[in-house]
Enzyme design. Structure first.
Site, PDB file in Angstrom:
ATOM      1  N   SER A 187       1.046  -1.290  -0.100  1.00 18.45           N
ATOM      2  CA  SER A 187       0.073   0.101  -0.125  1.00 18.45           C
ATOM      3  C   SER A 187       0.923   1.268   0.039  1.00 18.45           C
ATOM      4  O   SER A 187       2.047   1.136  -0.318  1.00 18.45           O
ATOM      5  CB  SER A 187      -0.734  -0.075   1.152  1.00 18.45           C
ATOM      6  OG  SER A 187      -1.762   0.895   1.231  1.00 18.45           O
ATOM      7  N   LEU A 188       0.339   2.424   0.060  1.00 17.53           N
ATOM      8  CA  LEU A 188       1.176   3.765   0.403  1.00 17.53           C
ATOM      9  C   LEU A 188       0.889   4.230   1.717  1.00 17.53           C
ATOM     10  O   LEU A 188      -0.267   4.184   2.007  1.00 17.53           O
ATOM     11  CB  LEU A 188       0.717   4.606  -0.835  1.00 17.53           C
ATOM     12  CG  LEU A 188       0.992   4.081  -2.298  1.00 17.53           C
ATOM     13  CD1 LEU A 188       0.640   5.047  -3.523  1.00 17.53           C
ATOM     14  CD2 LEU A 188       2.634   4.340  -2.433  1.00 17.53           C
ATOM     15  N   LYS A 193      -4.041   9.742  -8.131  1.00 22.53           N
ATOM     16  CA  LYS A 193      -4.467   8.373  -7.473  1.00 22.53           C
ATOM     17  C   LYS A 193      -5.829   7.959  -7.791  1.00 22.53           C
ATOM     18  O   LYS A 193      -6.764   8.941  -7.139  1.00 22.53           O
ATOM     19  CB  LYS A 193      -4.260   8.775  -5.971  1.00 22.53           C
ATOM     20  CG  LYS A 193      -4.591   7.412  -5.065  1.00 22.53           C
ATOM     21  CD  LYS A 193      -4.293   7.603  -3.436  1.00 22.53           C
ATOM     22  CE  LYS A 193      -4.303   6.401  -2.865  1.00 22.53           C
ATOM     23  NZ  LYS A 193      -5.626   5.856  -2.840  1.00 22.53           N
ATOM     24  N   CYS A 209     -47.261  23.612  -5.907  1.00 15.87           N
ATOM     25  CA  CYS A 209     -48.802  23.248  -6.225  1.00 15.87           C
ATOM     26  C   CYS A 209     -49.822  24.364  -6.678  1.00 15.87           C
ATOM     27  O   CYS A 209     -50.779  24.384  -6.852  1.00 15.87           O
ATOM     28  CB  CYS A 209     -49.409  22.925  -4.695  1.00 15.87           C
ATOM     29  SG  CYS A 209     -49.621  24.307  -3.421  1.00 15.87           S
ATOM     30  N   CYS A 239     -51.964  20.768  -0.398  1.00 13.04           N
ATOM     31  CA  CYS A 239     -50.950  20.938  -1.092  1.00 13.04           C
ATOM     32  C   CYS A 239     -50.421  19.739  -1.077  1.00 13.04           C
ATOM     33  O   CYS A 239     -50.035  18.947  -0.165  1.00 13.04           O
ATOM     34  CB  CYS A 239     -49.916  21.955  -0.545  1.00 13.04           C
ATOM     35  SG  CYS A 239     -48.183  21.900  -0.997  1.00 13.04           S
TER      36      CYS A 239
END
Length: 664
Positions: free
Chosen positions: A77-78, A112, A404, A426
């Site tokens: 991994s980094l 990346k 509405c 409404c």
């Protein structure tokens, strides 16, 4: 001992998250993972003796579903950096290791890609194996699944090595991810392109991914048998191009880290316009001889580091500004955004709060804006990038009508504007009231989502909330609906029946009164205690007098409560529901009636909602902010400013364990 226990606990959590991430089912965001990993590394750094129990490793154990294959060289991994200072420290250590000045290094920097790592092994210029990272030493053989991936040549045309490992990322570009997700129902959609790539790549049936438009771009190498195949990273990129691999188009060479970070800032600003998700840039020492001399730790190379972007802010485009109508008629403008990955979550909407806020920030359609998503806060626009604004981007005009058709009104003491229609006039308010009523914190009717509610309204099966409890009478009509059946129907009815046993506070909250949130609903329920007492007082002439006796209930909440139950239709519906449901008895042994408590940060053993529920059962009021009137602050990980302010005000501060001891 305490430090050792903390380290082991964090390590075990990281192992679990590594496994989830590898299997495309993460339960935390990238930023949360990064913060936890930093805490782990900090503990190790401060306590070198504990390194003997550091077996965190890389990735996770390969799945038994695939054949295992040992990498010719570890697939590491980094290490991460979050600013220029972190990267300078990292490469200064490399300098000390070699007794060489950092100014002598040549660096390469490239995107990346937020995808899935893959190692391609070529023997005699032919693709031999495709191997996942696995635990860094042993990966999974998924060769059959990569044969149709764009950017993976089956034969190398310009390679002198008998054996060579080319490593890179498998990913979806954004438009391909969006097309793929449209093929699935909402429940089965991938949360982001990275998860889609991982879920696709590790299918047992290789035919599933034949038509999925995955792509591959190299970012490095493992073993290669001809030592002069390439002498620096720029040579490697040329090698890849000559062998018909794709590239990002953003790789650059620099002599100084300061220049690199100027470039990183430039890329971060335009990351939303790049076709694929990136979560940072990778900085490498270019010279392969120096790379070999520096070597690696058991986790990451000493010659490369990931410069991570800020995970909680990103630049994207406003595609539309739409109105959202709340259950009380409140109208909120919402920005529909070009989807962007922020902290591992795809964000496509951001609240604009109110019309005054839109005008103050001068947010326009087609503007490029910075979007923030801090913790569990709803995404919002922090500012407009005026340099990217076009002259054709017109100012937002505040509408004078609700969706509405009713007039929009503004109450003098409020920032928000509202629809002038009553909720039953409404349709947008009506829908939101139904959604609120069935929500998890209210009546908690699982399976009755927005689309189904809309369907039931259109079929006139429900027109008010009491109708939900009569849906069993419409069995034939419901099971004949597309996508429904007897099983779905009975599951829904079972969920509705379960909701009939609830608390008085949940019932009150479900009615959706203005100013009647969880806290005020809890205060009223603690005062009235049971259903019959509540019904008696609601119809009493002394209702206001009784309500005003409740400590902590404000004038606005009192007026809202009285006005709601003064309306005959509201009263009838509320009582009809109350007659159907069973209210749990409220005990008198509340330990802290009217004491206030606030939760901040991430709790380890429960969600904040669960912690609030436990506190309310013991009589605590849930506070929304830190003030001198707060009695208790319970803190978890990443607590930030609230914890600091509570310390300054000398408020009683508890950790999660202390809180559990208190309520138990």
């Amino acid at each position: 001992m305490k430090t050792k226990d903390s380290l082991i606990k964090i390590k075990n959590r990281l192992k679990l998250f590594n496994k989830q991430y590898y299997n495309a089912s993460p339960t935390i965001t990238d930023s949360e993972y990064d913060n936890l990993k930093r805490e782990y590394d900090k503990l190790l750094s401060k306590n070198p003796k504990l390194k003997k129990i550091d077996d965190l490793g890389i990735g996770t154990t390969p799945s038994s579903k695939f054949e295992k294959f040992k990498h010719h060289e570890p697939m590491l991994s980094l290490s991460n950096s979050f600013n220029l200072s972190d990267s300078e420290d990292f490469f200064n250590k490399a300098s000390n290791f070699l007794k060489k000045q950092i100014s002598n290094y040549k660096f390469n920097v490239d995107c990346k890609i937020d995808g899935v790592s893959l190692s391609l092994i070529y023997i005699d210029n032919k693709l031999f194996k495709a191997i996942t990272r696995g635990d860094g030493i042993v990966g999974e053989d998924i060769t059959k699944n990569v044969l149709n991936i764009k950017g993976i040549p089956k034969v190398l045309k310009n390679c002198k090595s008998k054996l060579i490992e080319i490593r890179g990322e498998v990913f979806f570009i954004r438009k391909d991810f969006e097309k793929l997700n449209k093929q699935f129902g909402k429940k089965n959609q991938f949360s982001n392109p990275r998860n889609a790539a991982s879920g696709s790549l590790r299918q047992i049936n290789s035919k599933v991914i034949e038509d999925r438009p995955l792509r591959f771009i190299p970012h490095g190498y493992g073993k290669f048998s001809y030592k002069e195949e390439f002498l620096n990273f720029e040579d490697f990129l040329s090698f890849c191009k000559n062998n018909e691999f794709d590239d990002t188009g953003y790789a650059r060479k620099y002599n100084s880290l300061k220049s690199i970070y100027d470039y990183i800032l430039e890329i971060e600003k335009k990351r939303s316009s790049i076709d694929f998700d990136i979560d940072g840039m990778v900085i490498k020492i270019s010279d392969l001889n120096i790379q070999r001399m520096l070597g690696s730790t058991n986790k990451f190379p000493r010659w490369a580091i990931a410069a991570k972007f800020s995970s909680e802010e990103a630049l994207t485009k406003v595609e539309k500004i739409e109105l959202q109508i709340g259950r009380t008629g409140a109208i909120t403008p919402v920005a529909r955004l070009k989807p962007i990955n922020i902290g591992g979550v795809i964000v496509s909407n951001a609240t604009l709060h109110n019309f005054d806020e839109v005008i103050r920030k001068d947010i326009r359609i087609n503007d490029f804006v910075w979007v923030k998503r801090a913790g569990d806060v709803i995404p919002y626009i922090s500012k407009v990038d005026l340099e990217k604004r076009k002259r054709t981007n017109k100012k937002f005009e505040v509408p004078n009508k609700c969706l509405c058709g009713s007039k929009i009104i503004k109450i003098e003491s409020e920032a928000v504007q509202r629809c002038s229609a009553r909720k039953n006039e409404c349709k947008y308010q009506t829908l939101e009231n139904f959604k609120h009523f069935v929500s998890k914190k209210a009546m908690n009717i699982d399976g009755l989502g927005e689309k189904l509610i809309e369907k039931f309204i259109s079929l006139k099966l429900i027109s008010n909330r009491i109708d939900i409890y009569r849906l069993e009478d419409h069995k034939d009509k419901i099971i004949s609906l597309e996508g429904f059946g007897e099983r779905s129907f009975f599951n829904l009815i079972d969920s509705i029946n379960k909701s009939k046993v609830t608390s008085l506070s949940r019932y009150l909250y479900s009615l959706g009164l203005r100013y009647m949130g969880e806290n005020n609903s809890e205060l009223i329920s603690l005062y009235f205690k049971n259903k019959s007492r509540f019904k008696n007082f609601i119809q009493s002439k002394k209702l206001r007098e009784q309500i005003e006796n409740i400590d902590g209930l404000g004038e606005k909440a009192i007026n809202s409560f009285i006005n709601y139950f003064s309306d005959k239709s509201n009263l009838e519906e509320a009582f009809a529901i109350l007659d159907i449901i069973e209210i749990e008895k409220i005990e008198d042994n509340k330990i802290s009636l009217n004491k206030s408590i606030l939760f901040t940060g991430t709790l380890e053993n429960m969600s904040r909602d669960r912690a609030k529920e436990l506190a309310k059962k013991k009589g605590y009021k849930i506070a929304s902010n830190v003030s001198k009137n707060l009695d208790i602050l319970v803190f978890g990980k990443k607590s930030g400013s609230k914890l600091k302010k509570a310390k300054e005000l000398k408020i009683n501060i508890l950790n999660e364990k202390d809180f559990l001891n208190l309520i138990n």
